[in-house]
Enzyme design. Structure first.
Site, PDB file in Angstrom:
ATOM      1  N   GLY A  16       0.852  -1.057   0.070  1.00 43.31           N
ATOM      2  CA  GLY A  16      -0.058   0.009  -0.061  1.00 43.31           C
ATOM      3  C   GLY A  16       0.946   1.275   0.125  1.00 43.31           C
ATOM      4  O   GLY A  16       0.740   2.115  -0.746  1.00 43.31           O
ATOM      5  N   CYS A  43       4.164  -8.636   1.687  1.00 46.55           N
ATOM      6  CA  CYS A  43       3.800  -9.423   0.349  1.00 46.55           C
ATOM      7  C   CYS A  43       4.750 -10.074  -0.463  1.00 46.55           C
ATOM      8  O   CYS A  43       4.904 -11.117  -0.843  1.00 46.55           O
ATOM      9  CB  CYS A  43       2.675  -8.650  -0.454  1.00 46.55           C
ATOM     10  SG  CYS A  43       2.010  -9.568  -1.789  1.00 46.55           S
ATOM     11  N   LYS A  51       5.610 -17.346  -0.456  1.00 46.41           N
ATOM     12  CA  LYS A  51       4.755 -18.512  -0.191  1.00 46.41           C
ATOM     13  C   LYS A  51       4.267 -19.377  -1.364  1.00 46.41           C
ATOM     14  O   LYS A  51       4.380 -20.456  -1.564  1.00 46.41           O
ATOM     15  CB  LYS A  51       3.293 -17.803   0.471  1.00 46.41           C
ATOM     16  CG  LYS A  51       2.398 -18.629   0.962  1.00 46.41           C
ATOM     17  CD  LYS A  51       1.376 -18.627   0.052  1.00 46.41           C
ATOM     18  CE  LYS A  51       0.719 -17.523  -0.651  1.00 46.41           C
ATOM     19  NZ  LYS A  51      -0.361 -16.744  -0.075  1.00 46.41           N
ATOM     20  N   ILE A 178      -3.440 -18.606   5.927  1.00 45.73           N
ATOM     21  CA  ILE A 178      -1.937 -18.996   5.844  1.00 45.73           C
ATOM     22  C   ILE A 178      -1.375 -20.301   6.574  1.00 45.73           C
ATOM     23  O   ILE A 178      -0.580 -20.993   6.080  1.00 45.73           O
ATOM     24  CB  ILE A 178      -1.316 -17.780   6.903  1.00 45.73           C
ATOM     25  CG1 ILE A 178      -1.460 -16.553   6.310  1.00 45.73           C
ATOM     26  CG2 ILE A 178       0.226 -17.996   7.271  1.00 45.73           C
ATOM     27  CD1 ILE A 178      -1.121 -15.320   6.900  1.00 45.73           C
ATOM     28  N   ARG A 198      -8.739 -24.920  16.370  1.00 46.34           N
ATOM     29  CA  ARG A 198      -9.617 -24.896  17.469  1.00 46.34           C
ATOM     30  C   ARG A 198     -11.103 -25.313  16.850  1.00 46.34           C
ATOM     31  O   ARG A 198     -12.024 -26.036  17.487  1.00 46.34           O
ATOM     32  CB  ARG A 198      -9.782 -23.434  17.921  1.00 46.34           C
ATOM     33  CG  ARG A 198     -10.753 -23.327  19.119  1.00 46.34           C
ATOM     34  CD  ARG A 198     -11.002 -21.928  19.206  1.00 46.34           C
ATOM     35  NE  ARG A 198      -9.964 -21.003  19.431  1.00 46.34           N
ATOM     36  CZ  ARG A 198      -9.617 -20.370  20.654  1.00 46.34           C
ATOM     37  NH1 ARG A 198     -10.379 -20.633  21.623  1.00 46.34           N
ATOM     38  NH2 ARG A 198      -8.599 -19.631  20.565  1.00 46.34           N
ATOM     39  N   HIS A 435     -14.362 -25.935 -24.112  1.00 47.82           N
ATOM     40  CA  HIS A 435     -14.115 -27.356 -23.776  1.00 47.82           C
ATOM     41  C   HIS A 435     -12.873 -28.030 -24.261  1.00 47.82           C
ATOM     42  O   HIS A 435     -12.412 -27.280 -25.501  1.00 47.82           O
ATOM     43  CB  HIS A 435     -15.332 -28.027 -24.536  1.00 47.82           C
ATOM     44  CG  HIS A 435     -15.435 -29.552 -24.083  1.00 47.82           C
ATOM     45  ND1 HIS A 435     -15.877 -29.994 -22.925  1.00 47.82           N
ATOM     46  CD2 HIS A 435     -15.086 -30.492 -25.023  1.00 47.82           C
ATOM     47  CE1 HIS A 435     -16.221 -31.238 -22.936  1.00 47.82           C
ATOM     48  NE2 HIS A 435     -15.547 -31.601 -24.193  1.00 47.82           N
TER      49      HIS A 435
END
Ligand code: FAD
Length: 459
Positions: A16, A43, A51, A178, A198, A435
């Site tokens: 940002g 990022c 990542k 994450i 959890r 297709h």
């Protein structure tokens, strides 16, 4: 003489901050950008990019296995973790360089160090004070760790991207995107991977059918899931870590990673003392123009805890720069933001989950289609995908589109344009498919899922 040293000081050179600063520079503003780590931010250096490179890296293992179905015989395949991490770091250095060039090219001054706001028009960096007409807080977020005994032994996504060796056994705590993505990376590389969370399924907040389907696919891929469980203690053993779980089980692993949440980076940067209002979790409270409670201070990106995604931070940064420095007022739009989870298989999603749409619209038409990717039909790979359209029954508008399966994020990006434009189910139906693809399913789903009430009545 100018009243201030700068027209804009941006604190934080992540997604940002860089977008806002370089646009402001291009519009003629005198801009300084303060960065305490490396220009590029989460990022580029600690998030999306590294990542996804590791997701690609890990997935090759499955692809090698799939090759046999097509007659290939592949022997002696091995993986060099260190070589991959070095290649990843080289790529990150390249991207960091590009970001530096973008700022320099826009005439921005980069100030190395931690920025602290000392008054509504002054920022201190490494003991020097700089004044500015406007200040933009773009400091992002940082992983937060819960108070569990032994938590000092845990790593976060930051360290997980830089491990010198691949852990043979790893425990990952959390069930958000994450946690699920890193579990997929380690599991696909062949590590014994435990995902502890959890909730009863992964990815709280996502469409329930996607959650069920992904939880099942992860199980098929050998990921050890521990739902409705939490670590109570982490202990350092002789050459391992012992993770004590709430159900009494003790896992012996080589690394423990927590991905249970991120906190906005607002601690100790002077915001409260100059009157900037913060939410309970530390996020900067902003209005629809990203302006804080102090007239000369704005905030964008993860630090505002609106939607924590790079393209959203970019859009907020762009809107700020256009509004303040180009006489072109734009409010960032947070509706129908598409997103992806780079799990294995991945998820792409736009619009509302079925539960959220039911709350907003009442009666819905639901179209669901499960499929086996054609690529896997000649292999032992049993991965399956799922597509779903959520349609507001009254208007027939498609208000949610979700996909689990190969290339889902790439496919949903296109579908997102239609959803944002307000496409109806009929618009989808009269679009000819391509297709053979999986994506064609989105324009050929004709059978509505029976309403749950009708199914119950029939039983
Ligand atoms: C593991 C992981 C994976 C992710 N994957 C994705 C994905 O696939 N897709 C996606 O869209 N989003 C993803 N994200 C989220 C994305 O990274 C963030 O939404 C995005 O980086 C937010 O940008 P930002 O500008 O708000 O902050 P950041 O990019 O975090 O930048 C903030 C910058 O401010 C600097 N800073 C902080 N405080 C100060 C200070 N006081 N002085 C000077 N500098 C300071 C920091 O060092 C940092 O460089 C991921 C995040 C993580 C952690």
């Amino acid at each position: 003489m100018a009243r201030y040293d700068y027209d804009l000081i941006t604190i934080g050179a992540g997604s940002g901050g860089v977008r806002a600063s370089r646009l402001a520079g291009r519009f003629g503003a005198r801009v300084a950008v303060v960065e305490e780590l490396r220009v590029g931010g989460t990022c580029v250096l600690r998030g999306c990019v590294p990542k996804k490179l590791l997701v690609y890296g890990s997935h090759f293992r499955e692809e090698v296995a799939d090759m046999a179905g097509y007659g290939w015989s592949v022997e002696g395949v091995s993986h060099d973790w260190g070589a991959m991490i070095a290649a990843k770091d080289k790529e990150l250095d390249r991207l960091h360089g590009i970001y530096m060039n973008l700022l320099n090219g826009a005439g921005n001054t980069v100030l190395d160090g931690r920025g602290v706001v000392v008054d509504p028009h002054t920022v201190e960096v490494e003991g020097k004070r700089y004044t500015s007409e406007r200040i933009l807080i773009a400091t992002g977020g940082w992983p937060s760790l819960p108070d569990v005994p032994g938590i000092e032994h845990a790593i976060t996504s930051n360290e997980a991207l830089d491990l010198p060796q691949r852990p043979e056994r790893v425990a990952i705590v959390g069930s958000g995107f994450i946690a699920v993505e890193f579990a997929g990376i380690f599991n696909s590389f062949g590590s014994e991977t435990h995902l502890i969370y959890r909730a009863d399924k992964v990815l709280r907040g996502f469409d329930e059918d996607m959650r069920i389907a992904l939880t099942g696919e992860l199980k098929k891929k050998g990921l050890h899931q521990h739902p409705e469980t939490l670590p109570t203690r982490i202990e350092k053993g002789a050459d391992c870590y012992l993770v004590h779980l709430s159900d009494g089980e003790v896992l012996e692993v080589d690394a423990v990673m927590y991905a249970t949440g991120r906190s906005p980076n607002t601690k100790g940067i002077g915001l409260e003392s100059v009157g900037v209002e913060l939410a309970d979790n530390g996020a900067v409270k902003v209005d629809e123009w990203s302006r804080s409670s102090v007239l000369s201070i704005w905030a964008i990106g993860d630090v505002t805890d609106r939607i924590q995604l790079t393209p959203v931070a970019l859009a907020e940064g762009q809107a700020f720069a256009e509004t303040e420095f180009n006489n072109n007022p734009i409010r960032p739009d947070h509706d129908d933001v598409p997103s992806a989870v780079f799990s294995q298989p991945p998820i792409g999603t736009v619009g509302l989950s079925e539960a959220a749409a039911a709350k907003k619209y009442g009666a819905l038409d639901i179209y669901v289609s499960g499929f086996r990717p054609m690529k896997y039909t000649m292999t032992e790979n049993s991965e399956r995908g799922l597509m779903k359209l959520v349609v507001d029954r009254a208007s027939q508008r498609v208000v949610g589109a979700h996909m689990l399966g190969v290339d889902a994020p790439e496919i949903i990006q296109g579908v997102a344009i239609a959803v944002r434009m307000g496409a109806t189910k009929r618009d989808f139906d009269r679009t000819i498919g391509i297709h053979p693809t999986a994506a064609e399913e989105f324009v050929t789903m004709r059978e509505k899922r029976p309403d749950p009430e009708n199914v119950a009545a029939a039983e």
